[in-house]
Design a protein around this motif. Structure first.
Motif, mmCIF file in Angstrom:
data_model
loop_
_atom_site.group_PDB
_atom_site.id
_atom_site.type_symbol
_atom_site.label_atom_id
_atom_site.label_comp_id
_atom_site.label_asym_id
_atom_site.label_seq_id
_atom_site.Cartn_x
_atom_site.Cartn_y
_atom_site.Cartn_z
ATOM 1 N N ASP A 1 0.954 -1.306 0.015
ATOM 2 C CA ASP A 1 0.151 -0.115 -0.146
ATOM 3 C C ASP A 1 0.930 1.150 -0.016
ATOM 4 O O ASP A 1 1.941 1.008 -0.103
ATOM 5 C CB ASP A 1 -1.112 0.102 0.895
ATOM 6 C CG ASP A 1 -0.244 -0.110 2.640
ATOM 7 O OD1 ASP A 1 0.825 0.510 2.621
ATOM 8 O OD2 ASP A 1 -1.019 -0.139 3.443
ATOM 9 N N GLU A 2 0.332 2.536 -0.035
ATOM 10 C CA GLU A 2 1.130 3.847 -0.215
ATOM 11 C C GLU A 2 2.157 3.758 0.957
ATOM 12 O O GLU A 2 3.120 4.615 0.910
ATOM 13 C CB GLU A 2 0.187 4.908 -0.085
ATOM 14 C CG GLU A 2 -0.998 4.780 -1.163
ATOM 15 C CD GLU A 2 -2.444 3.958 -0.378
ATOM 16 O OE1 GLU A 2 -2.491 4.414 0.850
ATOM 17 O OE2 GLU A 2 -2.790 3.011 -1.145
ATOM 18 N N THR B 1 -11.551 5.183 -11.524
ATOM 19 C CA THR B 1 -12.549 6.152 -11.828
ATOM 20 C C THR B 1 -11.853 7.084 -12.775
ATOM 21 O O THR B 1 -12.455 7.812 -13.394
ATOM 22 C CB THR B 1 -13.152 6.721 -10.594
ATOM 23 O OG1 THR B 1 -12.216 7.275 -9.813
ATOM 24 C CG2 THR B 1 -14.126 5.643 -10.078
ATOM 25 N N LYS B 2 -10.530 7.376 -12.583
ATOM 26 C CA LYS B 2 -9.753 8.424 -13.178
ATOM 27 C C LYS B 2 -9.522 8.099 -14.578
ATOM 28 O O LYS B 2 -9.903 8.880 -15.615
ATOM 29 C CB LYS B 2 -8.394 8.576 -12.799
ATOM 30 C CG LYS B 2 -7.567 9.810 -12.979
ATOM 31 C CD LYS B 2 -6.169 10.028 -12.180
ATOM 32 C CE LYS B 2 -6.396 9.973 -10.454
ATOM 33 N NZ LYS B 2 -5.072 9.692 -9.995
ATOM 34 N N PRO C 1 -10.221 -3.483 -3.768
ATOM 35 C CA PRO C 1 -10.317 -2.253 -2.792
ATOM 36 C C PRO C 1 -8.937 -1.692 -2.570
ATOM 37 O O PRO C 1 -7.932 -2.470 -2.654
ATOM 38 C CB PRO C 1 -10.600 -2.935 -1.381
ATOM 39 C CG PRO C 1 -11.346 -4.409 -1.646
ATOM 40 C CD PRO C 1 -10.769 -4.668 -3.070
ATOM 41 N N GLY C 2 -9.184 -0.521 -2.896
ATOM 42 C CA GLY C 2 -7.733 0.291 -2.984
ATOM 43 C C GLY C 2 -7.457 0.993 -4.245
ATOM 44 O O GLY C 2 -6.755 1.969 -4.390
ATOM 45 N N ASN C 3 -8.009 0.208 -5.405
ATOM 46 C CA ASN C 3 -8.024 0.803 -6.827
ATOM 47 C C ASN C 3 -8.906 1.539 -7.254
ATOM 48 O O ASN C 3 -8.882 2.016 -8.504
ATOM 49 C CB ASN C 3 -7.650 -0.697 -7.532
ATOM 50 C CG ASN C 3 -6.390 -1.368 -7.290
ATOM 51 O OD1 ASN C 3 -5.565 -0.904 -6.642
ATOM 52 N ND2 ASN C 3 -6.320 -2.636 -7.678
ATOM 53 N N GLU C 4 -10.015 1.909 -6.471
ATOM 54 C CA GLU C 4 -11.340 2.480 -6.975
ATOM 55 C C GLU C 4 -10.770 3.819 -7.690
ATOM 56 O O GLU C 4 -11.175 4.472 -8.835
ATOM 57 C CB GLU C 4 -12.289 2.810 -5.924
ATOM 58 C CG GLU C 4 -12.732 1.638 -5.222
ATOM 59 C CD GLU C 4 -11.944 1.123 -4.119
ATOM 60 O OE1 GLU C 4 -10.830 1.525 -3.811
ATOM 61 O OE2 GLU C 4 -12.480 0.319 -3.593
ATOM 62 N N ARG C 5 -9.899 4.502 -6.934
ATOM 63 C CA ARG C 5 -9.668 6.111 -7.479
ATOM 64 C C ARG C 5 -8.863 5.897 -8.864
ATOM 65 O O ARG C 5 -9.105 6.656 -9.801
ATOM 66 C CB ARG C 5 -8.798 7.012 -6.575
ATOM 67 C CG ARG C 5 -9.509 7.513 -5.457
ATOM 68 C CD ARG C 5 -8.895 8.679 -4.799
ATOM 69 N NE ARG C 5 -8.929 8.658 -3.409
ATOM 70 C CZ ARG C 5 -8.618 9.583 -2.678
ATOM 71 N NH1 ARG C 5 -7.511 10.504 -3.367
ATOM 72 N NH2 ARG C 5 -8.452 9.389 -1.577
ATOM 73 N N LEU D 1 6.727 3.145 0.907
ATOM 74 C CA LEU D 1 7.351 3.921 -0.143
ATOM 75 C C LEU D 1 8.530 3.035 -0.950
ATOM 76 O O LEU D 1 9.284 2.770 -0.480
ATOM 77 C CB LEU D 1 7.700 5.181 0.422
ATOM 78 C CG LEU D 1 6.634 6.212 1.188
ATOM 79 C CD1 LEU D 1 7.189 7.201 1.962
ATOM 80 C CD2 LEU D 1 5.839 6.628 0.045
ATOM 81 N N GLY D 2 8.077 3.073 -2.160
ATOM 82 C CA GLY D 2 9.347 2.730 -3.079
ATOM 83 C C GLY D 2 9.229 1.028 -3.070
ATOM 84 O O GLY D 2 10.223 0.457 -3.880
ATOM 85 N N GLU E 1 -8.674 -10.916 5.295
ATOM 86 C CA GLU E 1 -8.485 -9.949 6.663
ATOM 87 C C GLU E 1 -9.372 -10.528 7.898
ATOM 88 O O GLU E 1 -10.249 -11.098 7.807
ATOM 89 C CB GLU E 1 -8.749 -8.338 6.231
ATOM 90 C CG GLU E 1 -7.780 -8.164 5.033
ATOM 91 C CD GLU E 1 -7.883 -6.843 4.347
ATOM 92 O OE1 GLU E 1 -8.831 -6.137 4.876
ATOM 93 O OE2 GLU E 1 -6.923 -6.329 3.762
ATOM 94 N N TYR F 1 -19.005 0.143 -16.489
ATOM 95 C CA TYR F 1 -18.169 0.013 -15.542
ATOM 96 C C TYR F 1 -19.109 -0.137 -14.170
ATOM 97 O O TYR F 1 -20.289 0.029 -14.496
ATOM 98 C CB TYR F 1 -17.412 1.037 -15.302
ATOM 99 C CG TYR F 1 -18.004 2.516 -14.968
ATOM 100 C CD1 TYR F 1 -18.530 3.006 -16.070
ATOM 101 C CD2 TYR F 1 -18.123 3.064 -13.836
ATOM 102 C CE1 TYR F 1 -19.286 4.554 -15.920
ATOM 103 C CE2 TYR F 1 -18.499 4.352 -13.474
ATOM 104 C CZ TYR F 1 -19.366 4.952 -14.536
ATOM 105 O OH TYR F 1 -19.882 6.001 -14.419
ATOM 106 N N ASP G 1 -13.111 8.347 -16.379
ATOM 107 C CA ASP G 1 -13.252 9.787 -16.588
ATOM 108 C C ASP G 1 -12.891 10.148 -18.007
ATOM 109 O O ASP G 1 -13.473 10.495 -18.731
ATOM 110 C CB ASP G 1 -12.494 10.640 -15.727
ATOM 111 C CG ASP G 1 -13.677 10.905 -14.441
ATOM 112 O OD1 ASP G 1 -14.841 10.759 -14.428
ATOM 113 O OD2 ASP G 1 -13.132 11.018 -13.299
#
Lengths: 557, 557
Positions: B43-44, B343-344, B336-340, B47-48, B395, B358, B347
């Motif tokens: 996840d975010e 949607t980008k 979950p986590g990939n939604e944004r 980093l890296g 989970e 979709y 768009d």
């Protein structure tokens, strides 16, 4: 902008092709009235950024024209930018009582409340600003005291809906949309409608708040031990439902989280929320009470890591524990992007033995959206029957679907403008056209200060975040142009294993580069830095597939 | 671990309280058989980091006991860690034909195919490893050739379901779950069941793949121009449905994206996918064809920024354009986590004028999950009627709900073990207990290399990513202990405005600190660095509310 008399123009500085930082402008003759000034929270790509607000450079350039800021309601994406805006443009702010209450809190924090001019309005107010007669209509949303706005100009009437849904049985009847007034406005004639698009993708009508009230009450009835409910502090109807359920089940209520305490305080003070005397208790009293006799209302429904619910879920809220058999209710759906943070908290709560009621959207029955679904949007379009339509407040696909809805209820094809922030729709002789644009962008707030961070800095942060940095310190003799000692290599955020071999090689490459350049008489600092960076970057990438930032530091003695 | 004869133990190195990096172990007497070796995407907060794989230190310590790796199916979260595992423990790998095809691709990339021992099995294979008789049963999932596993030991039978759902009308009848065999296994007696929990929160039965096939066909029929469909490359049933729809509507088919080309290649070669001769075309042929006569199957349904669909959506796929009127289908729900990210892309596709189909989960009709819902899970539990139950692959909240499901169909309270990675369930005399644990963790892959990054480095990256870094270079005279010149201050990823004043003050503070320490005769480097960091950190925070990393660099001459 246009200086023509009677020219009418509409544009946005935020809120189009995005969710957040709403700010719209109506310009008539030489007067600009702004609508809302919100903020937006950054996504993960904007490293270190705290907040995004509209870029108001255009307004500052045209400050003599800007007459007023009218605020439709008190959500952050409509008021969060106001302090920053007022610091640059001190114009009067018009809003309803509850909205002003929230704005005042913000201005106090920014220490500019005293010099700000705040004007209270209500749904029957009439304003005259420049050549515009401005009136309002009540709309239902997920916060009290919301308005839609009508701008009457000799060139035609413009309507801005604010954020809305239709709910015929809201928690508080005072919050019901004034459908009769909307019908009148529509009858009188609407040249252009700006309507919000958040839920333009969702079929049907928004479910009523009544449904949530019933579910909350049932959950309170069923719970044998503590009930912990988390929602948006500003959703006063939801808060009222919790208060009612607590009263019915004879529970005391504690508020956890700064914004919950603050906003509930404002709502009670202004009469938007009724809490029985003696119901509210201090958090430290919770543990002394019988678990079946207490409820907690807290912030953190979006999984915010520092909010009350996250701290409760990890046992880090001093003095308050979640124990086996407690009931935890998420009375707010996760905003897209927050799902993972929310489910992490749900997991932790289950680990503590709580009974957790959660679920996306309205599936758990504990939440309904504050934004109208497709049928709500069609009803608004039908009531207003505008000639022209600009869908606002949404990402492109929402605006796109909203256009389809408008056309389905009679807006002529070609009369809907899907525009970007900065695009200007000009109306002359009741004909609307979009041909020009003003320059707009995002303003980043980083560390409490405005506009200190540009793309350049963000690019550096990205590189640092993924691959770290290697600094090479060189001490060079001024006289001979050669290294006085071995280069010194320092790394941060890079790799930790086997760095000694890499370091040796980095030092060797650096020394080699310095000597080569000296032999070629090209030992200028810039050339040297560039060469060192290049050779080290290549070596590091070949051996580690990483691209750390390389910073050579040259010291001439 | 236990060295007792006939001792039976079960544990996981990954897959519990997480989605991803599945790896389970069955140990009987002195033999360990591993099940799956997956990876997980970071996840975010990491980093890296490129990839996370199970920490196999325990297996390396006990390498003499590890006999085999059995792989249930070919998804990344079950095979993605295999190359790293085999580099440390070269044991035979047992898997079905299709799964082996995908594993081989991976081993080839890592250049260890030749030295690896791969053994093909099928649902009727029988293995004898140590004291365990191992057999299999067919399960339906969203990739071909999936297995559940039965471990017969004198101490009792253990069943591992693999990933599964029940679909009575799958796209390919060969992929139907062998319910009869499962019933027999259950009848014979199952001491312990390990069953996957991904959809334990979702009520009902998983919808059938048939539904998707019908929707895909209808969309192809309706489309007048190009159809672009994106799905997981490994979902060969879905790919077959697209091939069928293309055939029915007389369209040629192009494959875009490396993994689509590779996996479809493997599936065709091994006979899991039937494509009519002449249907496949090269991407560069697309533009030459009539738009109504072509379809595209591509990667990127999860919004991956570098995948084919993302590039198509921004007009950056060389030689292939999405044009107004084209139909784009997301035939996979966002994880979950990939939604944004998804949607980008939606768009951008609408901006290009495409008709985009979709929606979350199965709402668009273009996707069904490969993981069984609650009723599927109850059916498995009912067929196997185990004495003990360990919910896996999920989970905490999923494991928790799966336990409730197990109890609802008759597993005794107290006989379900919700455990963590590393927790060991020991079975002696048919009594299961969890009292001990082995040490496990995450292994990070960063830049193609294993285990180079620890918590320390990640903390540095986080600080650098949010607030950047300030370096202060000091040149100090060895003889006098005082500064030879003004300190030099360099920043990266910090703020860009008004830095000159800050810099002056930083230099002043640094000089002051050096002089003070010299006067006190405490001018050791470490003390000096510490003091400089402290005073600068305070000053910077007070003035900017930022906490950049402060790195003083001292050079003694």
């Amino acid at each position: 902008m246009s200086t023509k008399e009677n020219a009418l123009s509409i544009f946005a500085l935020g809120g189009l092709n995005e969710i957040g930082k709403n700010m719209y402008a109506i310009e008539y003759s030489n007067d600009i009235v702004m609508i809302d000034c919100g903020n937006k929270f950054p996504d993960e790509s904007l490293l270190g950024i705290d907040l995004i607000i509209p870029d108001i450079a255009y307004l500052v350039e045209n400050k003599d024209k800007v007459r007023a800021l009218i605020v439709t309601h008190g959500h952050e994406d409509h008021i969060g930018g106001i302090p920053f805006f007022l610091k640059k443009l001190n114009v009067p702010v018009y809003a309803t009582r509850f909205t002003l209450g929230l704005i005042e809190m913000k201005l106090k924090e920014h220490k500019i409340l005293r010099e700000s001019e705040l004007v209270e309005i209500h749904s029957n107010s009439n304003l005259k600003i420049g050549g515009m007669d401005i009136s309002f209509f009540k709309v239902t949303h997920s916060i009290p005291d919301c308005l839609g706005i009508v701008f009457q100009t000799p060139a035609g009437n413009i309507v801005h809906t604010g954020d809305f849904k239709f709910d015929l049985t809201p928690e508080n009847n005072e919050e019901r949309s004034d459908i009769h007034k909307m019908a009148e406005i529509g009858k009188e004639g609407v040249l252009l409608l700006l309507s919000e698009s958040t839920n333009a993708e969702r079929p049907g009508f928004t479910p009523s708040e009544q449904m949530v009230g019933e579910h909350v009450e049932a959950a309170f009835m069923k719970a044998k031990r503590k009930v912990i409910l988390s929602t948006f502090a500003s959703n006063i109807s939801r808060v009222q439902q919790v208060v009612n359920a607590a009263q019915k089940t004879n529970r005391k209520l504690a508020l956890l989280g700064r914004s919950m305490v603050n906003v509930v305080g404002v709502a009670m003070e202004l009469g938007f929320l009724t809490v029985p005397d003696g119901m509210l208790i201090d958090p430290h009293e919770i543990n002394e009470m019988e678990p079946g006799k207490v409820a907690i209302l807290c912030t953190g429904s979006q999984g915010e890591p520092m909010a009350a619910l996250a701290r409760l879920s990890t046992g880090n809220f001093r003095g308050v524990d979640i124990l086996p058999g407690d009931t935890v209710i998420f009375a707010a759906g996760p905003i897209p992007g927050n799902e993972r943070n929310v489910t992490k908290i749900v997991d932790n709560l289950f680990v503590l033995g709580a009974n957790v009621i959660y679920g996306p959207g309205s599936t758990s029955g504990m939440h309904v959206s504050g934004h109208g679904y497709q049928e709500d949007l069609k009803l608004m379009l039908t009531l207003m029957k505008p000639k022209y339509f600009i869908p606002i407040h949404g990402e492109f696909r929402m605006l796109h679907h909203h256009r389809l809805l408008a056309e389905s209820v009679g807006v002529e094809q070609g009369n809907t403008f899907i525009i970007n922030n900065g695009d200007v729709v000009d109306i002359e002789h009741t004909i609307a056209r979009q041909t020009r644009k003003i320059s707009v962008g995002n303003t980043y707030i980083d560390g409490g200060d405005v506009g200190n961070v540009g793309e350049f800095i963000l690019r550096d942060r990205k590189q640092l975040s993924e691959d770290g940095m290697i600094m090479i310190v060189l001490t060079i003799s001024k006289a001979e142009g050669k290294l006085i000692s071995e280069p010194d290599t320092i790394s941060r955020g890079f790799l930790d294993k086997d760095f000694s071999e890499l370091r040796r090689e980095v030092n060797r490459l650096t020394t080699e580069t310095v000597n080569e350049l000296r032999d070629e008489n090209r030992n200028q600092w810039n050339v040297m830095k560039k060469q060192i960076k290049k050779s080290i970057r290549q070596y590091i990438y070949t051996h580690t597939k990483k691209k750390p930032m390389i910073v050579p530091i040259l010291i001439e003695i």
